[in-house]
Design an enzyme around this catalytic site. Structure first.
Site, PDB file in Angstrom:
ATOM      1  N   GLU A   1       0.828  -1.204   0.000  1.00  0.00           N
ATOM      2  CA  GLU A   1       0.000   0.000   0.000  1.00  0.00           C
ATOM      3  C   GLU A   1       0.869   1.263   0.000  1.00  0.00           C
ATOM      4  OE1 GLU A   1      -3.524  -2.352   2.439  1.00  0.00           O
ATOM      5  OE2 GLU A   1      -2.165  -0.980   3.482  1.00  0.00           O
TER       6      GLU A   1
ATOM      7  N   ASP B   1      -4.474  -7.014  11.349  1.00  0.00           N
ATOM      8  CA  ASP B   1      -5.634  -6.578  12.119  1.00  0.00           C
ATOM      9  C   ASP B   1      -5.302  -6.550  13.608  1.00  0.00           C
ATOM     10  OD1 ASP B   1      -7.071  -6.562   9.718  1.00  0.00           O
ATOM     11  OD2 ASP B   1      -7.760  -8.617   9.991  1.00  0.00           O
TER      12      ASP B   1
END
Length: 515
Positions: free
Chosen positions: A225, A296
């Site tokens: 990303e 996460d």
């Protein structure tokens, strides 16, 4: 918890104590998770034949498990770590949506702002495995999100933000966080900032750029990303961190964030801030082929720690520890308070004897890895120490920290020192993600240990030159070199010790946190 500046130097030492996860959980920060909630399926079975239609294996399914995934996994991790969690998002009225809602409710998560719509498909990711190897993943997701569902979510965002300690945006690009929701969230946070204390804002997004108007406190892109964000190709391996750090101004400008944490998988993470300060963590990876969701867990633990008042670098190290826990567990899993405490407790009594350490380092050398050795008292660990150890780690592949024994510290520092016994000092230093091994020495200098371990680099922090160090000849005889790093002022430790003894600042914080 809300540490004041006087106690900040103690943050790393406190963060890595085994009781700290319980102390953070006791704070019960309220966290709103907004984003793409999914259901992860883990189906496993045996393979004994190929199908007749194609040269593909036939998996006879024996076990079907499902777990909250995506933003829902982040919420589950927050709940397992003690936060009061609410979720906001859109799912379908299908079986997967009902299963997901049921599991979130069972974990004590507030689902009042989890909107269901009959024309929405709950995103599912089903992994099919055999013999511990994932053979196939089947993704099912909505192609479009019903406009009326988006409008309903957007209208509920303003009320959802009220009285939150943190807002965590988990945007996987599934369309749930479209413009109406983004605009409503920006307005809600702007209102919260003018009406009172603005909550901590963390963005975990495939593309953080649309969220720049939020002026987030933290964004957490992964390596891919970050590369897309910068329109660059990141090299493989540890050099990625240097490349990311070199692009710090561009990352901060593109994300609008006060700080950026780039996660680098097996290479840990790198923190970037506008003042040019950086901080690294190093992962302790596992060979688990079916682990999923460590990112996460990382962002959940990071958000929990920051919303409870732990300083940023300490929060990063704690979050790295939580991620290290889940990569050793199969499937989509969470790290609980008790698991994190046990993980940190495992670093107690981790100091190796010189002979055992030599054997371990010989194995690393056989794999072509460079050994870095540093030494010191590391009594009351403060931020100067952690910056120094992070720098030392970046000089090679394996960092060994040699601690002065208690008797040695007393000789060097005088009566009343060390404050912390060597077992406690070893446990705290070993729990830092940048440290690979800890040992203890009792000699006046580290020279005998250097001759035995033969480090490639001997790192020392202080206003020295190599010629001033008694250890330099031993280092150079074995082909190593001496590296002088940033000066770690003794007065930093002394000032903290004096505050503790004087009952000021640090002592108050320690008493309140069970130290």
């Amino acid at each position: 918890m809300n540490l004041d500046p006087e106690t900040a130097d103690l943050s790393i030492q406190r963060a890595l104590a085994e009781w700290l996860p319980g102390r953070l959980a006791a704070e019960q920060p309220s966290v709103l998770v907004i984003g793409d909630l999914m259901l992860d399926g883990w189906w496993s079975g045996t393979i004994e034949r190929l199908c007749r239609e194609a040269p593909a294996p036939v998996v006879d399914i024996a076990v079907r498990d499902s777990f909250p995934g995506g933003a829902a996994n982040t919420a589950m991790n927050l709940a397992a770590l003690g936060a009061r969690v609410s979720v906001a998002g859109i799912i379908g009225t299908d079986d997967a949506g009902a299963d997901l809602r049921r599991q979130l409710e069972a974990a004590g998560i507030d689902v009042r702002r989890l909107h269901s719509h009959p024309d929405m498909v709950t995103t599912t990711k089903i992994r099919i495995s055999s013999g511990g190897q994932v053979m196939l993943r089947i993704d099912d997701a909505a192609r479009t999100v019903p406009p009326e569902a988006l409008a309903e979510l957007a209208s509920s965002v303003r009320a959802a933000v009220e009285r939150q300690d943190a807002v965590l945006v988990c945007d996987y690009g599934n369309g749930v966080l479209a413009d109406p929701v983004q605009e409503s969230l920006v307005a809600a946070l702007a209102g919260a900032g003018t009406a009172g204390k603005r909550p901590l804002v963390v963005v975990d997004s495939h593309d953080p750029r649309p969220w720049a108007p939020l002026r987030p406190d933290l964004v957490t892109p992964n390596a891919q990303e970050a590369a897309r964000l910068l329109d660059v190709r990141l090299p493989d391996g540890p050099d990625r961190a240097d490349t990311v750090t070199g692009q710090a101004p561009a990352l901060l400008a593109a994300t609008g964030a006060a700080a950026v944490v780039v996660t680098l998988d097996r290479d840990g993470t790198v923190l970037i801030r506008p003042d040019g300060a950086t901080h690294r963590t190093w992962a302790r990876p596992a060979a688990e082929k079916q682990a999923s969701g460590a990112g996460d867990t990382f962002v959940a633990a990071l958000t929990l720690a920051r919303s409870a008042g732990l300083p940023l670098t300490a929060s990063l190290d704690l979050a790295q520890s939580a991620a290290d826990v889940v990569v050793h567990q199969p499937g989509t899993s969470v790290c609980s308070t008790s698991q994190l405490s046990r993980y940190l407790a495992a670093f107690a009594d981790t100091a190796l004897g010189a002979d055992e350490l030599q054997q371990q380092l010989d194995l690393h050398r056989s794999e072509g890895q460079r050994i870095v050795l540093t030494n010191g008292c590391f009594d009351v660990l403060h931020s100067g120490h952690t910056r120094y150890l992070n720098q030392a780690k970046q000089l090679g592949d394996v960092l060994v920290v040699a601690l002065n024994s208690d008797h040695s510290v007393s000789r060097l520092k005088g009566p009343g020192r060390p404050i912390n016994a060597v077992a406690d000092r070893a446990a705290v230093v070993a729990a830092l993600s940048c440290v690979d091994y800890v040992t203890v020495f009792d000699t006046p200098t580290a020279e005998p240990l250097i001759r035995q371990l033969r480090p490639d680099v001997y790192a020392k922090g202080g206003d020295y030159t190599p010629e001033m160090l008694a250890e330099t000849p031993a280092v150079e005889e074995s082909g190593g070199r001496v590296a002088i790093l940033d000066y770690v002022a003794e007065r930093s430790t002394t000032a903290v010790v004096n505050r503790i003894r004087g009952g000021q600042g640090a002592a108050t914080a320690l008493q309140g946190s069970g130290e």
